[in-house]
Design a protein around this motif. Structure first.
Motif, mmCIF file in Angstrom:
data_model
loop_
_atom_site.group_PDB
_atom_site.id
_atom_site.type_symbol
_atom_site.label_atom_id
_atom_site.label_comp_id
_atom_site.label_asym_id
_atom_site.label_seq_id
_atom_site.Cartn_x
_atom_site.Cartn_y
_atom_site.Cartn_z
ATOM 1 N N GLN A 49 -25.980 31.699 27.129
ATOM 2 C CA GLN A 49 -26.253 32.501 28.320
ATOM 3 C C GLN A 49 -27.688 32.280 28.768
ATOM 4 O O GLN A 49 -28.623 32.297 27.966
ATOM 5 C CB GLN A 49 -26.008 33.985 28.070
ATOM 6 C CG GLN A 49 -26.112 34.801 29.361
ATOM 7 C CD GLN A 49 -25.578 36.210 29.229
ATOM 8 O OE1 GLN A 49 -25.738 36.834 28.186
ATOM 9 N NE2 GLN A 49 -24.940 36.718 30.274
ATOM 10 N N ALA A 50 -27.870 32.077 30.055
ATOM 11 C CA ALA A 50 -29.184 31.750 30.616
ATOM 12 C C ALA A 50 -30.085 32.970 30.661
ATOM 13 O O ALA A 50 -29.624 34.116 30.720
ATOM 14 C CB ALA A 50 -29.008 31.179 32.021
ATOM 15 N N MET A 106 -25.503 31.033 38.935
ATOM 16 C CA MET A 106 -26.156 29.727 39.023
ATOM 17 C C MET A 106 -25.647 28.795 37.920
ATOM 18 O O MET A 106 -25.350 27.626 38.160
ATOM 19 C CB MET A 106 -27.674 29.897 38.918
ATOM 20 C CG MET A 106 -28.295 30.642 40.090
ATOM 21 S SD MET A 106 -30.011 31.152 39.784
ATOM 22 C CE MET A 106 -30.844 29.562 39.686
ATOM 23 N N MET A 107 -25.540 29.328 36.707
ATOM 24 C CA MET A 107 -25.138 28.493 35.579
ATOM 25 C C MET A 107 -23.667 28.094 35.631
ATOM 26 O O MET A 107 -23.267 27.095 35.035
ATOM 27 C CB MET A 107 -25.442 29.211 34.262
ATOM 28 C CG MET A 107 -26.919 29.281 33.932
ATOM 29 S SD MET A 107 -27.709 27.650 33.846
ATOM 30 C CE MET A 107 -27.018 27.022 32.311
ATOM 31 N N VAL A 111 -20.383 29.964 26.907
ATOM 32 C CA VAL A 111 -20.208 31.314 27.435
ATOM 33 C C VAL A 111 -19.708 31.300 28.872
ATOM 34 O O VAL A 111 -19.263 32.329 29.385
ATOM 35 C CB VAL A 111 -21.509 32.125 27.345
ATOM 36 C CG1 VAL A 111 -21.960 32.298 25.903
ATOM 37 C CG2 VAL A 111 -22.621 31.487 28.171
ATOM 38 N N TYR A 112 -19.788 30.151 29.523
ATOM 39 C CA TYR A 112 -19.312 30.040 30.901
ATOM 40 C C TYR A 112 -17.962 29.320 30.980
ATOM 41 O O TYR A 112 -17.574 28.819 32.033
ATOM 42 C CB TYR A 112 -20.356 29.316 31.761
ATOM 43 C CG TYR A 112 -21.675 30.053 31.801
ATOM 44 C CD1 TYR A 112 -21.835 31.199 32.566
ATOM 45 C CD2 TYR A 112 -22.756 29.631 31.033
ATOM 46 C CE1 TYR A 112 -23.037 31.899 32.585
ATOM 47 C CE2 TYR A 112 -23.959 30.320 31.036
ATOM 48 C CZ TYR A 112 -24.095 31.460 31.812
ATOM 49 O OH TYR A 112 -25.279 32.158 31.820
ATOM 50 N N ILE A 121 -35.920 23.223 35.213
ATOM 51 C CA ILE A 121 -35.988 24.199 34.125
ATOM 52 C C ILE A 121 -34.660 24.203 33.368
ATOM 53 O O ILE A 121 -33.599 23.941 33.947
ATOM 54 C CB ILE A 121 -36.319 25.615 34.675
ATOM 55 C CG1 ILE A 121 -36.613 26.591 33.525
ATOM 56 C CG2 ILE A 121 -35.222 26.127 35.598
ATOM 57 C CD1 ILE A 121 -37.239 27.893 33.984
ATOM 58 N N PHE A 122 -34.746 24.479 32.074
ATOM 59 C CA PHE A 122 -33.558 24.650 31.240
ATOM 60 C C PHE A 122 -33.337 26.158 31.097
ATOM 61 O O PHE A 122 -33.982 26.808 30.257
ATOM 62 C CB PHE A 122 -33.754 24.008 29.868
ATOM 63 C CG PHE A 122 -33.997 22.514 29.922
ATOM 64 C CD1 PHE A 122 -32.962 21.643 30.213
ATOM 65 C CD2 PHE A 122 -35.260 21.994 29.676
ATOM 66 C CE1 PHE A 122 -33.180 20.268 30.259
ATOM 67 C CE2 PHE A 122 -35.497 20.625 29.717
ATOM 68 C CZ PHE A 122 -34.443 19.760 30.013
ATOM 69 N N PRO A 123 -32.462 26.758 31.891
ATOM 70 C CA PRO A 123 -32.340 28.221 31.923
ATOM 71 C C PRO A 123 -31.923 28.862 30.606
ATOM 72 O O PRO A 123 -32.183 30.056 30.394
ATOM 73 C CB PRO A 123 -31.284 28.463 33.007
ATOM 74 C CG PRO A 123 -31.374 27.259 33.887
ATOM 75 C CD PRO A 123 -31.640 26.125 32.940
ATOM 76 N N GLU A 124 -31.276 28.109 29.714
ATOM 77 C CA GLU A 124 -30.870 28.692 28.432
ATOM 78 C C GLU A 124 -32.074 29.054 27.573
ATOM 79 O O GLU A 124 -31.970 29.895 26.681
ATOM 80 C CB GLU A 124 -29.968 27.722 27.667
ATOM 81 C CG GLU A 124 -28.658 27.414 28.374
ATOM 82 C CD GLU A 124 -28.023 26.150 27.831
ATOM 83 O OE1 GLU A 124 -27.092 26.252 27.023
ATOM 84 O OE2 GLU A 124 -28.478 25.048 28.223
ATOM 85 N N GLY A 125 -33.209 28.398 27.809
ATOM 86 C CA GLY A 125 -34.423 28.725 27.082
ATOM 87 C C GLY A 125 -34.533 28.106 25.705
ATOM 88 O O GLY A 125 -35.547 28.253 25.025
#
Length: 257
Positions: free
Chosen positions: A137-138, A213-214, A228-229, A123-127
């Motif tokens: 941000q995820a 996680m990210m 953002v990270y 999955i690509f958490p950023e969407g």
């Protein structure tokens, strides 16, 4: 030219269509993408949830090639069905359709069931694809999938796909491929329960967990990609100097015919 080819291939029966499109895409990637894969030995043999940054519509197929011969199911945005080219390209991979920027409970349920059934999921958490190349941000729903599935989570970092197939917001079906250096880096697996102390104190517990996680994805990326990270404490050692040098993504050259 690729758009015309995909239009003609859309007329083929499903099985033949998937075979032909996959062979064509492999040929194009072989010619245009100078690919490097690092950290493949970090992937456990058991089912995993892979989480990756998202730069381009080339990400899915690039990762599909990096995973082979392992079978991985991709969560893919439903808007990829909106054009002939993106629909056929997504057909060559096993996917679960997900609605972006929404709590798609059905897609998340299917992802958990897939993981519990013995298959891995990415999955690509950023969407959404990052328009700057920097991490966004995820979405916090990813933490729910990870907790309910109870499988190892493997962070994945992509570089260079934003040069291989740059985003075209005016015509996604007309996006073009360019020569580019591409790097896929797999990090060490972790369990979500290992991150609880790091996520403690966040105003939103689920967001705090997915941010933790990210940060594991961010630490696999150079500073200009962390977004953002960017201020996340780095824990993973960088790759060997010989691997890092010379793998910065190139600027696009001439487009593919």
């Amino acid at each position: 030219m690729l758009r015309i080819l995909f239009y003609l291939m859309a007329k083929l029966p499903e099985g033949a269509r998937r075979h032909v499109v996959r062979a064509l895409m492999d040929t194009v990637w072989d010619v245009l993408a100078e690919e490097e894969v690092e950290g493949r030995d970090n992937i456990p043999d058991e089912p995993c949830l892979f989480i990756a940054n998202h730069l381009s519509n080339a990400d899915g197929f690039t990762l599909d090639r990096a995973f082979r011969p392992r079978k991985v199911i991709f969560l893919a945005g439903v808007k990829l069905q909106g054009t002939t080219m993106t629909r056929l390209a997504s057909e060559v991979m096993d996917t679960i359709a997900i609605k972006p920027n929404s709590a798609d409970i059905e897609a998340m349920r299917r992802a958990v069931e897939t993981l519990k059934g013995g298959d891995s999921v990415l999955i690509f958490p950023e969407g959404a694809r990052s328009r700057t190349g920097e991490l966004l941000q995820a979405k916090k729903g990813v933490s729910l999938i990870a907790k309910r599935a109870g499988v190892p989570v493997v962070p994945v970092a992509l570089r260079g796909t934003e040069k291989l197939m740059p985003i075209n917001d005016q015509d996604m079906g007309g996006e073009r491929l360019y020569r580019a250096r591409v790097l896929v880096r797999f990090g060490k697996p972790f369990r979500v329960e290992d991150l609880e102390a790091e996520a403690a104190g966040a105003q939103d517990a689920r967001q705090g967990l997915v941010d933790a996680m990210m940060r594991r994805v961010a630490e696999l990326l150079p500073p200009e990609y962390r977004g953002v990270y960017a201020d996340a404490p780095l824990q993973a050692a960088p790759g060997p100097r010989s691997q890092r040098r010379g793998l910065e993504p190139e600027q696009p050259s001439a487009p593919a015919p």
